[in-house]
Design an enzyme around this catalytic site. Sequence first.
Site, PDB file in Angstrom:
ATOM      1  N   CYS A  79       7.051  -5.314  16.040  1.00 16.96           N
ATOM      2  CA  CYS A  79       6.350  -3.996  16.569  1.00 16.96           C
ATOM      3  C   CYS A  79       4.974  -4.554  17.509  1.00 16.96           C
ATOM      4  O   CYS A  79       4.559  -4.311  16.510  1.00 16.96           O
ATOM      5  CB  CYS A  79       6.790  -2.349  16.210  1.00 16.96           C
ATOM      6  SG  CYS A  79       8.519  -2.444  15.817  1.00 16.96           S
ATOM      7  N   CYS A 126      -0.638   4.931   8.931  1.00 11.45           N
ATOM      8  CA  CYS A 126       0.831   4.325   8.955  1.00 11.45           C
ATOM      9  C   CYS A 126       0.642   3.335  10.034  1.00 11.45           C
ATOM     10  O   CYS A 126      -0.021   3.294  11.182  1.00 11.45           O
ATOM     11  CB  CYS A 126       2.231   5.396   9.631  1.00 11.45           C
ATOM     12  SG  CYS A 126       2.473   6.735   8.338  1.00 11.45           S
ATOM     13  N   ASN A 170      -3.307   4.088  16.716  1.00 13.03           N
ATOM     14  CA  ASN A 170      -4.535   3.735  15.914  1.00 13.03           C
ATOM     15  C   ASN A 170      -4.682   2.516  16.199  1.00 13.03           C
ATOM     16  O   ASN A 170      -3.515   1.781  15.687  1.00 13.03           O
ATOM     17  CB  ASN A 170      -3.610   4.493  14.199  1.00 13.03           C
ATOM     18  CG  ASN A 170      -4.460   4.392  13.275  1.00 13.03           C
ATOM     19  OD1 ASN A 170      -5.792   4.371  13.859  1.00 13.03           O
ATOM     20  ND2 ASN A 170      -4.311   5.462  12.028  1.00 13.03           N
ATOM     21  N   CYS A 180       3.800   8.335   1.214  1.00 16.54           N
ATOM     22  CA  CYS A 180       4.087   7.869   2.338  1.00 16.54           C
ATOM     23  C   CYS A 180       4.084   6.310   1.838  1.00 16.54           C
ATOM     24  O   CYS A 180       2.557   5.494   0.863  1.00 16.54           O
ATOM     25  CB  CYS A 180       3.030   7.390   3.642  1.00 16.54           C
ATOM     26  SG  CYS A 180       3.541   6.043   4.359  1.00 16.54           S
ATOM     27  N   SER A 199      12.603   5.225  15.159  1.00 16.42           N
ATOM     28  CA  SER A 199      10.772   5.202  15.686  1.00 16.42           C
ATOM     29  C   SER A 199      11.373   4.661  16.875  1.00 16.42           C
ATOM     30  O   SER A 199      11.548   3.172  17.399  1.00 16.42           O
ATOM     31  CB  SER A 199      10.236   3.976  15.395  1.00 16.42           C
ATOM     32  OG  SER A 199      10.014   4.262  14.004  1.00 16.42           O
ATOM     33  N   LEU A 200      11.481   5.651  17.713  1.00 18.24           N
ATOM     34  CA  LEU A 200      12.017   5.615  19.283  1.00 18.24           C
ATOM     35  C   LEU A 200      10.982   4.501  19.773  1.00 18.24           C
ATOM     36  O   LEU A 200      11.078   3.667  21.280  1.00 18.24           O
ATOM     37  CB  LEU A 200      13.039   6.726  19.821  1.00 18.24           C
ATOM     38  CG  LEU A 200      13.441   6.742  21.099  1.00 18.24           C
ATOM     39  CD1 LEU A 200      14.917   5.810  20.471  1.00 18.24           C
ATOM     40  CD2 LEU A 200      13.497   7.816  21.879  1.00 18.24           C
ATOM     41  N   CYS A 249       1.818  -2.386  16.157  1.00 12.83           N
ATOM     42  CA  CYS A 249       2.125  -2.357  14.673  1.00 12.83           C
ATOM     43  C   CYS A 249       1.467  -3.199  13.827  1.00 12.83           C
ATOM     44  O   CYS A 249       1.717  -4.152  14.027  1.00 12.83           O
ATOM     45  CB  CYS A 249       3.243  -2.366  13.748  1.00 12.83           C
ATOM     46  SG  CYS A 249       3.431  -2.183  11.915  1.00 12.83           S
ATOM     47  N   CYS A 305       6.980  -7.131   6.581  1.00 10.62           N
ATOM     48  CA  CYS A 305       7.509  -7.124   7.933  1.00 10.62           C
ATOM     49  C   CYS A 305       8.604  -8.520   8.763  1.00 10.62           C
ATOM     50  O   CYS A 305       7.937  -8.632   9.229  1.00 10.62           O
ATOM     51  CB  CYS A 305       7.996  -5.848   8.697  1.00 10.62           C
ATOM     52  SG  CYS A 305       9.004  -5.461   9.846  1.00 10.62           S
ATOM     53  N   SER A 329      12.242   6.136   7.821  1.00 11.38           N
ATOM     54  CA  SER A 329      11.790   5.967   8.604  1.00 11.38           C
ATOM     55  C   SER A 329      12.885   4.299   9.556  1.00 11.38           C
ATOM     56  O   SER A 329      12.039   3.244   8.753  1.00 11.38           O
ATOM     57  CB  SER A 329      10.719   5.741   8.587  1.00 11.38           C
ATOM     58  OG  SER A 329      10.303   5.802  10.417  1.00 11.38           O
ATOM     59  N   GLU A 352       1.022  -1.049  -0.025  1.00 15.30           N
ATOM     60  CA  GLU A 352       0.281   0.324  -0.159  1.00 15.30           C
ATOM     61  C   GLU A 352       0.982   1.522   0.308  1.00 15.30           C
ATOM     62  O   GLU A 352       1.686   0.910   0.072  1.00 15.30           O
ATOM     63  CB  GLU A 352      -0.656  -0.281   1.524  1.00 15.30           C
ATOM     64  CG  GLU A 352      -1.920  -1.479   1.219  1.00 15.30           C
ATOM     65  CD  GLU A 352      -3.054  -1.059   2.354  1.00 15.30           C
ATOM     66  OE1 GLU A 352      -4.078  -2.020   1.924  1.00 15.30           O
ATOM     67  OE2 GLU A 352      -3.261  -0.356   2.338  1.00 15.30           O
TER      68      GLU A 352
HETATM   69  N1  SAH Z   1       9.419   0.110   9.578  1.00 22.31           N
HETATM   70  C1  SAH Z   1       9.462   1.996  10.097  1.00 22.31           C
HETATM   71  C2  SAH Z   1       8.947   2.720   9.004  1.00 22.31           C
HETATM   72  C3  SAH Z   1       7.241   2.262   8.332  1.00 22.31           C
HETATM   73  S1  SAH Z   1       6.120   2.317  10.200  1.00 22.31           S
HETATM   74  C4  SAH Z   1       9.434   1.550  11.522  1.00 22.31           C
HETATM   75  O1  SAH Z   1       9.142   1.004  12.011  1.00 22.31           O
HETATM   76  O2  SAH Z   1      10.311   2.616  11.790  1.00 22.31           O
HETATM   77  C5  SAH Z   1       6.211   4.314  10.370  1.00 22.31           C
HETATM   78  C6  SAH Z   1       6.254   4.870  11.857  1.00 22.31           C
HETATM   79  O3  SAH Z   1       4.905   4.689  11.673  1.00 22.31           O
HETATM   80  C7  SAH Z   1       6.649   4.812  12.644  1.00 22.31           C
HETATM   81  O4  SAH Z   1       7.143   4.577  13.208  1.00 22.31           O
HETATM   82  C8  SAH Z   1       5.631   3.034  13.587  1.00 22.31           C
HETATM   83  O5  SAH Z   1       5.988   2.578  14.512  1.00 22.31           O
HETATM   84  C9  SAH Z   1       4.529   3.975  13.234  1.00 22.31           C
HETATM   85  N2  SAH Z   1       3.312   2.981  13.105  1.00 22.31           N
HETATM   86  C10 SAH Z   1       2.912   1.825  13.071  1.00 22.31           C
HETATM   87  N3  SAH Z   1       2.265   0.990  13.431  1.00 22.31           N
HETATM   88  C11 SAH Z   1       1.309   2.175  14.862  1.00 22.31           C
HETATM   89  C12 SAH Z   1       0.298   2.353  15.138  1.00 22.31           C
HETATM   90  N4  SAH Z   1      -1.034   1.511  14.952  1.00 22.31           N
HETATM   91  N5  SAH Z   1      -0.610   3.515  15.246  1.00 22.31           N
HETATM   92  C13 SAH Z   1       0.364   4.918  14.916  1.00 22.31           C
HETATM   93  N6  SAH Z   1       1.761   4.055  14.932  1.00 22.31           N
HETATM   94  C14 SAH Z   1       2.340   3.138  14.496  1.00 22.31           C
HETATM   95 FE1  SF4 Z   2       8.433  -2.939  10.722  1.00 23.86          FE
HETATM   96 FE2  SF4 Z   2       8.163  -0.314  11.766  1.00 23.86          FE
HETATM   97 FE3  SF4 Z   2       5.948  -1.820  12.139  1.00 23.86          FE
HETATM   98 FE4  SF4 Z   2       7.792  -2.297  13.472  1.00 23.86          FE
HETATM   99  S1  SF4 Z   2       6.611  -0.530  12.548  1.00 23.86           S
HETATM  100  S2  SF4 Z   2       6.786  -4.176  12.357  1.00 23.86           S
HETATM  101  S3  SF4 Z   2       9.536  -2.290  12.036  1.00 23.86           S
HETATM  102  S4  SF4 Z   2       7.207  -1.625   9.424  1.00 23.86           S
END
Ligand code: SAH
Ligand code: SF4
Length: 411
Positions: free
Chosen positions: A142, A384, A341, A131, A262-263, A145, A138, A240, A118
């Site tokens: 996380c 995201c 989200n 984006c 992504s801290l 996510c 992946c 990112s 997407e």
């Molecule tokens: N894999 C990379 C880039 C894709 S995720 C990374 O993790 O940085 C892009 C951003 O969206 C990251 O900061 C991720 O932590 C955040 N993200 C993922 N799921 C989310 C959610 N459900 N609500 C808010 N932010 C989220």
């Molecule tokens: Fe992968 Fe980024 Fe989602 Fe973590 S936040 S599972 S690294 S896409």
Amino acid sequence: MDMAIPGHIDPVPVPRPITPRADGRSDLMGLMREDIAALLETAGLDRKQAKLRSKQLFHWIYHRGVTYFDSMTDIAKQMRPWLEERFVIGRPQVVEAQVSSDGTRKWLLRTDDSQEYEMVFIPDADRGTLCISSQVGCTLNCRFCYTGTMRLVRNLTPGEIVGQVMLARDALGEWPKGAMDQLDDEEDAASYTADGRLLTNIVLMGMGEPLYNFDNVRDAMKVVMHGDGLALSKRRITLSTSGVVPLMARCGEEIGVNLAVSLHAVTKEVRDEIVPINRKFGLEELLQACADYPGASNARRITFEYVMLKDKNDTDEDARELVRLIKGYGLPAKVNLIPFNPWPGAIYECSDPERIKRFSDIVFEGGISAPVRTPRGRDIMAACGQLKSASEKKSRAELDRLAEEKQAALG
Ligand code: SAH
Ligand code: SF4
């Protein structure tokens, strides 16, 4: 030929950098001029011809957005069918396109071998951000996510990554006026300034961990940044990462784009839980890699993404620790606070708005910019980390099983 994804985590075999097509033709999308020249030479042109034609093709493909060889008016008429027989200028297939009430657009795309991924376009008053995805699925998981619940299917090729930008330009009607005809230079220049454009910025924040698809992401960004083509400035591109420490320096050196990290947590305990790659590359290593990031400065700050999870990472103490860490490492940084989200089956909740505001205030008082990101495109699930088609939703049991598999792979 199979290729392993760089890094220590869960190496997965992925297909070669060009996805084979059923009709046997080669897709030029995502290729640099030298790659196009090499293909032309293999197909029978002499070196000099190949070089000249590759230059013309590059311009037509990336600067004009042309998809048919027959539209390339400076290429000899008899040469065009020869090209058409051997090559295509591809785009990702569009499975579904949606527009949110706030103008955000989302596309579900499909590769030539039927993998779905997407992309999202977010228009703002002063910019338009695309984006894009770097992988289908992946390898990391996380816990907040949605993409993390998917298995990694494969890396996207440079063509599939650049193809997203091309498709967005198509959809937004942003090629120089009359792309199919010859333009005189004056007209060309007038319709091709960055100012009036909708698509001004790119973020690699869609599906996947871009640094675990390093070579393809680098090659794709090289094409996107090339001055004779799409010509997007590296200052307008942000990658990112969840914190793939060993590849961060190379990202700065070889790609040179802005970095977002992504801290999401400031203690080992919490980050280990919600961003499991932290067990491989801990906070100190990560922050040191940020301090060493080539090109970071006060003018080009590193963005720390911080998702607000209720009763998990959102206390005053967390906010103060965040300031302390950033200052301790002397980082030119800003913080993006992202309201969580929720998605079906998620085990977290978003922090209350007052909590988020308080967290933001503390970081601001510490001298670090910490805006709260307004969620966009909620009605079309465009956030995201939520980039996945509803048709593919898995059951809770299936999600748990996948999470366990990935945890096991992380060791
Ligand atoms: N894999 C990379 C880039 C894709 S995720 C990374 O993790 O940085 C892009 C951003 O969206 C990251 O900061 C991720 O932590 C955040 N993200 C993922 N799921 C989310 C959610 N459900 N609500 C808010 N932010 C989220
Ligand atoms: Fe992968 Fe980024 Fe989602 Fe973590 S936040 S599972 S690294 S896409």
